[in-house]
Every structure is written in C-alpha cells, then in structure tokens.
Design a protein around this motif. Structure first.
Motif, mmCIF file in Angstrom:
data_model
loop_
_atom_site.group_PDB
_atom_site.id
_atom_site.type_symbol
_atom_site.label_atom_id
_atom_site.label_comp_id
_atom_site.label_asym_id
_atom_site.label_seq_id
_atom_site.Cartn_x
_atom_site.Cartn_y
_atom_site.Cartn_z
ATOM 1 N N ASP A 163 0.868 -1.175 0.000
ATOM 2 C CA ASP A 163 0.000 0.000 0.000
ATOM 3 C C ASP A 163 0.908 1.229 0.000
ATOM 4 N N SER A 164 1.133 1.807 -1.183
ATOM 5 C CA SER A 164 2.218 2.755 -1.386
ATOM 6 C C SER A 164 2.207 3.957 -0.464
ATOM 7 N N THR A 165 1.055 4.578 -0.247
ATOM 8 C CA THR A 165 1.018 5.804 0.547
ATOM 9 C C THR A 165 0.600 5.572 1.991
ATOM 10 N N ALA A 166 0.181 4.360 2.330
ATOM 11 C CA ALA A 166 -0.153 4.041 3.721
ATOM 12 C C ALA A 166 1.031 3.448 4.469
ATOM 13 N N ASN A 167 2.135 3.189 3.747
ATOM 14 C CA ASN A 167 3.368 2.675 4.352
ATOM 15 C C ASN A 167 3.143 1.373 5.121
ATOM 16 N N LYS A 168 2.407 0.476 4.487
ATOM 17 C CA LYS A 168 2.175 -0.837 5.081
ATOM 18 C C LYS A 168 1.932 -1.851 3.982
ATOM 19 N N VAL A 169 1.967 -3.120 4.357
ATOM 20 C CA VAL A 169 1.672 -4.219 3.437
ATOM 21 C C VAL A 169 0.498 -4.994 4.000
ATOM 22 N N HIS A 170 -0.525 -5.212 3.174
ATOM 23 C CA HIS A 170 -1.704 -5.973 3.576
ATOM 24 C C HIS A 170 -1.528 -7.438 3.202
ATOM 25 N N GLU A 171 -2.003 -8.313 4.076
ATOM 26 C CA GLU A 171 -2.088 -9.739 3.775
ATOM 27 C C GLU A 171 -3.552 -10.084 3.536
ATOM 28 N N LEU A 172 -3.823 -10.731 2.392
ATOM 29 C CA LEU A 172 -5.185 -11.080 2.013
ATOM 30 C C LEU A 172 -5.326 -12.567 1.774
ATOM 31 N N ASN A 173 -6.541 -13.067 1.923
ATOM 32 C CA ASN A 173 -6.894 -14.387 1.427
ATOM 33 C C ASN A 173 -7.069 -14.250 -0.078
ATOM 34 N N ILE A 174 -6.249 -14.925 -0.870
ATOM 35 C CA ILE A 174 -6.254 -14.704 -2.316
ATOM 36 C C ILE A 174 -7.566 -15.134 -2.961
ATOM 37 N N ARG A 175 -8.283 -16.048 -2.347
ATOM 38 C CA ARG A 175 -9.517 -16.533 -2.963
ATOM 39 C C ARG A 175 -10.707 -15.614 -2.714
ATOM 40 N N THR A 176 -10.692 -14.924 -1.565
ATOM 41 C CA THR A 176 -11.844 -14.094 -1.197
ATOM 42 C C THR A 176 -11.532 -12.603 -1.146
ATOM 43 N N GLY A 177 -10.245 -12.240 -1.074
ATOM 44 C CA GLY A 177 -9.876 -10.838 -0.914
ATOM 45 C C GLY A 177 -10.018 -10.332 0.497
ATOM 46 N N ALA A 178 -10.378 -11.199 1.446
ATOM 47 C CA ALA A 178 -10.537 -10.778 2.839
ATOM 48 C C ALA A 178 -9.165 -10.520 3.463
ATOM 49 N N LYS A 179 -9.063 -9.444 4.229
ATOM 50 C CA LYS A 179 -7.803 -9.112 4.872
ATOM 51 C C LYS A 179 -7.576 -10.012 6.076
ATOM 52 N N THR A 180 -6.334 -10.536 6.167
ATOM 53 C CA THR A 180 -5.991 -11.421 7.278
ATOM 54 C C THR A 180 -4.864 -10.867 8.140
ATOM 55 N N GLY A 181 -4.263 -9.750 7.743
ATOM 56 C CA GLY A 181 -3.196 -9.162 8.553
ATOM 57 C C GLY A 181 -2.492 -8.048 7.800
ATOM 58 N N GLU A 182 -1.463 -7.473 8.437
ATOM 59 C CA GLU A 182 -0.663 -6.427 7.822
ATOM 60 C C GLU A 182 0.660 -6.311 8.567
ATOM 61 N N PHE A 183 1.650 -5.673 7.920
ATOM 62 C CA PHE A 183 2.883 -5.345 8.626
ATOM 63 C C PHE A 183 3.382 -3.982 8.161
ATOM 64 N N PRO A 184 4.142 -3.285 9.011
ATOM 65 C CA PRO A 184 4.592 -1.935 8.690
ATOM 66 C C PRO A 184 5.771 -1.947 7.721
ATOM 67 N N SER A 185 5.910 -0.831 7.006
ATOM 68 C CA SER A 185 6.998 -0.659 6.060
ATOM 69 C C SER A 185 7.479 0.778 6.154
ATOM 70 N N GLY A 186 8.406 1.153 5.277
ATOM 71 C CA GLY A 186 8.822 2.533 5.164
ATOM 72 C C GLY A 186 7.974 3.245 4.121
ATOM 73 N N ASP A 187 8.512 4.333 3.562
ATOM 74 C CA ASP A 187 7.786 5.052 2.522
ATOM 75 C C ASP A 187 7.827 4.272 1.216
ATOM 76 N N SER A 188 6.683 4.198 0.553
ATOM 77 C CA SER A 188 6.521 3.478 -0.715
ATOM 78 C C SER A 188 6.971 2.026 -0.611
ATOM 79 N N PRO A 189 6.248 1.206 0.155
ATOM 80 C CA PRO A 189 6.570 -0.228 0.201
ATOM 81 C C PRO A 189 6.531 -0.828 -1.196
ATOM 82 N N HIS A 190 7.441 -1.785 -1.438
ATOM 83 C CA HIS A 190 7.696 -2.235 -2.813
ATOM 84 C C HIS A 190 7.686 -3.758 -2.866
ATOM 85 N N GLU A 191 8.837 -4.395 -2.984
ATOM 86 C CA GLU A 191 8.943 -5.833 -3.212
ATOM 87 C C GLU A 191 8.548 -6.681 -1.995
#
Length: 432
Positions: free
Chosen positions: A162-190
């Motif tokens: 999530d480029s401007t929220a400075n975090k990475v979301h974890e989703l269930n790929i089949r449903t799109g439901a969010k299952t977690g997140e972790f923090p990052s710096g500015d413009s999270p990438h790979e």
C-alpha cells in the motif's frame, strides 16, 4: 528468435465465443474436478490495463485478460472524490510517465481459475475469474496507490504493498478478505516469500518520484526521499524480525553516497544471501543476512541487526541521461536468479540490456533487448529468464546457460511485471 503473433482474446470476446458455441458450463461453475492446470506466464501491460497470457513452453500468446472491466465505475468514484482525483492525476503525471497504471502485479490461484491483480491508479487489488473475466472480489487500499505483491508458497496468502499508507496488507487470495498487515517505510515495494513461507523479504523504496536525486548533502536528500528499509518479516504474526538501512550498510562496507532504496531482489537458494539493486546504481549488491562479523551493536526491536554487504559489482553504464531522468530512480530494475543459484539475470533499465551474470565470479554477458527493460523473472523452464521490455512492448526470453535470446514476444502497452502462473484446462478450452 521467434516472434509471437497469435491474436489475443479479451474477456469480452471470450464471453461471446462461449455463448455462440453453446459450450457446456465449465467446471469452475459446477464444482466438477478439472485436469491439472497448465503452466503459463502472465505479463502485466500496465498502461493498457491488460494481462497477456503466454504459453510457457511455446512462448506463444494464448489470451489477453482485461484487468479493468470496471473502469467506468472506478473513474466515477475517483471523479467524485477530490483527494482521490488529485492522487490519480499525480500517479498519471509522475509515476505513470503520463499514463494511468492499470496492471502492476498479478498472481493466479493454484487451481488456475482466479487472477489477482494490483491496479495502482485505482488503488486496489481485484480477483478476476479467468473463465468469465468478471471481478469476484475487490480490496481497496487504505492509501491512494497499490504496487508490488507476493504470494505464499501454498498459494493462499497474498501480500500487496500500500504505497502511501506505508504498510503491506495480507489477504486471502480466494476471497480478498484481509488477514493481517505489517509496517513498512515510505513506498513499500517488493515482497518475496521464503520457500517454506515462514518469512518475507520486503523493501520500501521511498519517494522515488521526487526531483531531488543528487548524492550531495546526503542526509537532507534522504529525508526528502523518506524512510527506505530492507526488512525480514515473520509470517507467523507478521512481525518485523530484522530491518536495515541499505545506504548505511553500503557506507560501512566502503561505498558512501549510495542510495538506501532497495529495488528488485533475488534470494539465493539458501535464503541467507540476497542480491539487490538500489536506486541509481548500474549493478548489483550481495548482502549476507547472517554475516557473523556484522556490527551487532545496532539492534532492531531489541535484537542484534546482523547482516553485511559482501559484494558490490558494477555493470556497464551506457545511458547518457542525467540521474533526474532515470525512470523512478531506477538505473536497473529487475533481478532474477536461476533455481540452482548459479546465475543472475538483471534488467538494465536505463542501459537497454539484460545481463546474465555468473553468481560466483561476477562475470557477465550482455543481451541487447531494447528500450527500458523493466523486470526479469525465471520462467517455468528453469533455464529461461523472461525480461519485460516496456519501451517496445515486448518480452524477451533468454537462456541462462548460453545468454542467447530464445524468443521475442509481442505483448501490450508497457509490460512490467512478468509472473509464472497456471490456467485451468477448462478455462483454456473456453478461451479457444
């Protein structure tokens, strides 16, 4: 060299074909078992808003998937929100080089029935049914832009930056439901999972769209670029286990003035060594995440931040463009490693080549590929490196062993990410 010219099928065309043929209902709708899905390669055509599906063995295009079937609805939403419109226009003008970004990254489910696509200009991720072309789920970002993704080895968890929220979301790929997140710096990438799925190697690249690109007065310039981290995240609980400022690590290794922003990366099979590209650098870096002689006086979250730069290797610099004209600070953007861990494949974005590199010796062979190569990845065939050439709307397939061009594939407008995937047999039948 083979150039693929097979006609592509859009999702709308596929629907017409199915209706006209009076096809039986596919297994995806009936729940009936299907044959093993076919391995393919997906090419995201970012400015087109399409994904080209390519046969991994023959290098022939099979179909084209529309990644923005809901474009009208999304644009209505954006036009009625001043904040969203401002970011949409800014993404188009700066990051998109005058174009909207509609297809950045993509992964299929293991059954080959659904394609998850991140769409930066729409600030979301969607799950697209490959048989019908319909969107079956959508996950909007908390911020205003989505970017790189990652999928767990079991194919169930999807990460999206999530480029401007400075975090990475974890989703269930089949449903799109969010299952977690972790923090990052500015413009999270790979986001790169380890083979057992227990950890993720992640990097944030900072504000690459700023015009402040010179290494003088390093601290003020880094401040304007924002926080740029390379980090390892435990997937159990999504806690950050280690975090480094790569610019500082490079300075301590005797390379001052280099950028902190880690671009594409490639993990060695032992997952101890990671190979990195950083902003403005025409070459690659080897980083030992378990270096025994690392400076352990620094800590992250109370634990010693072990790790050290072990090699910095230059590749030929051909461009005469000033740093300010590098594509989003990327001298080189695209790095892959073969499964044996012996050979690297680097995309020389500003230099117009792909480099096939002996990992042990650092010796390289250059393959001329064309304007703005933007990504490299190992194909279904472990001997192949697939390089997207965004300036000429092609993908070039290169043999790791011989450094020879195997195929040139014509795709859509501005191909970027290339990912291995699968397509269910009955979906392929419907496409035909």
């Amino acid at each position: 060299m083979r150039r693929a010219t097979a006609p592509a099928l859009t999702a709308a065309t596929l629907a017409v074909v199915l209706a006209a043929a009076g096809s039986t209902v596919p297994a995806a709708a009936t729940g009936a078992p299907a044959d093993d899905p076919r391995p393919v390669m997906f090419v995201g055509n970012n400015w087109d808003g399409t994904a080209t599906v390519v046969d991994a063995a023959t290098h022939e295009p099979i179909a084209t998937v529309d990644t923005i079937p809901d474009r009208h609805r999304r644009m209505v939403e954006i036009l009625t929100r001043p904040d969203a419109l401002a970011f949409h226009l800014a993404i188009t003008a700066a990051i998109g080089e005058g174009h909207a970004q509609y297809a950045d990254d993509m992964y299929t489910t293991h059954d080959g029935r659904l394609l998850a696509v991140s769409r930066p200009s729409f600030a979301d991720v969607v799950g697209i049914d490959l048989a019908s072309g319909d969107i079956v789920w959508r996950f909007p970002m908390e911020g205003y832009r989505s970017d790189h993704m990652g999928v767990s080895p079991d194919g169930e968890r999807l990460l999206v930056s999530d480029s401007t929220a400075n975090k990475v979301h974890e989703l269930n790929i089949r449903t799109g439901a969010k299952t977690g997140e972790f923090p990052s710096g500015d413009s999270p990438h790979e986001n790169n999972y380890t083979a057992d799925g227990s950890r993720v190697f992640h990097a944030s690249i900072g504000r690459v769209y700023t015009p402040v690109d010179r290494p003088v007065l390093r601290q003020p310039f880094d401040t304007l670029k924002g926080e740029q981290y390379f980090q390892i995240v435990r997937t159990d609980g999504l806690a950050v286990e280690q975090r480094w400022d790569m610019g500082r690590e490079l300075e301590e290794a005797g390379y001052p003035g280099m950028a902190s922003a880690v671009r594409p990366m490639a993990l060695a099979p032992d997952e101890r060594y990671v190979y990195l590209q950083v902003s403005f650098f025409h070459g690659w870096i080897e980083f030992d995440t378990q270096a025994p002689d690392a400076d352990t006086s620094r800590t992250y979250d109370g634990e010693p931040a072990v790790g050290a730069v072990t090699r910095v290797v230059d590749l030929p610099k051909r461009t005469t463009e000033p740093r300010e004209r590098y594509v989003l600070d990327s001298a080189h953007h695209g790095l892959a490693i073969d499964p044996a861990g012996t050979t690297l494949c680097a995309a020389g974005t500003m230099d117009g080549y792909a480099a096939i590199i002996d990992r042990e010796t650092g010796e390289h062979r250059l393959v001329e590929v064309g304007e703005k190569p933007y990504w490299s990845t190992t194909g279904v065939d472990d001997d192949e490196c697939w390089v997207s050439v965004s300036g000429t709307d092609q993908v070039v397939v290169i043999d790791y062993d011989t450094a020879e061009r195997i195929a040139t594939i014509v795709v859509g407008d501005h191909p970027q990410r290339v990912r291995e995937g699968v397509v269910a047999d009955d979906v392929l039948t419907a496409w035909r």
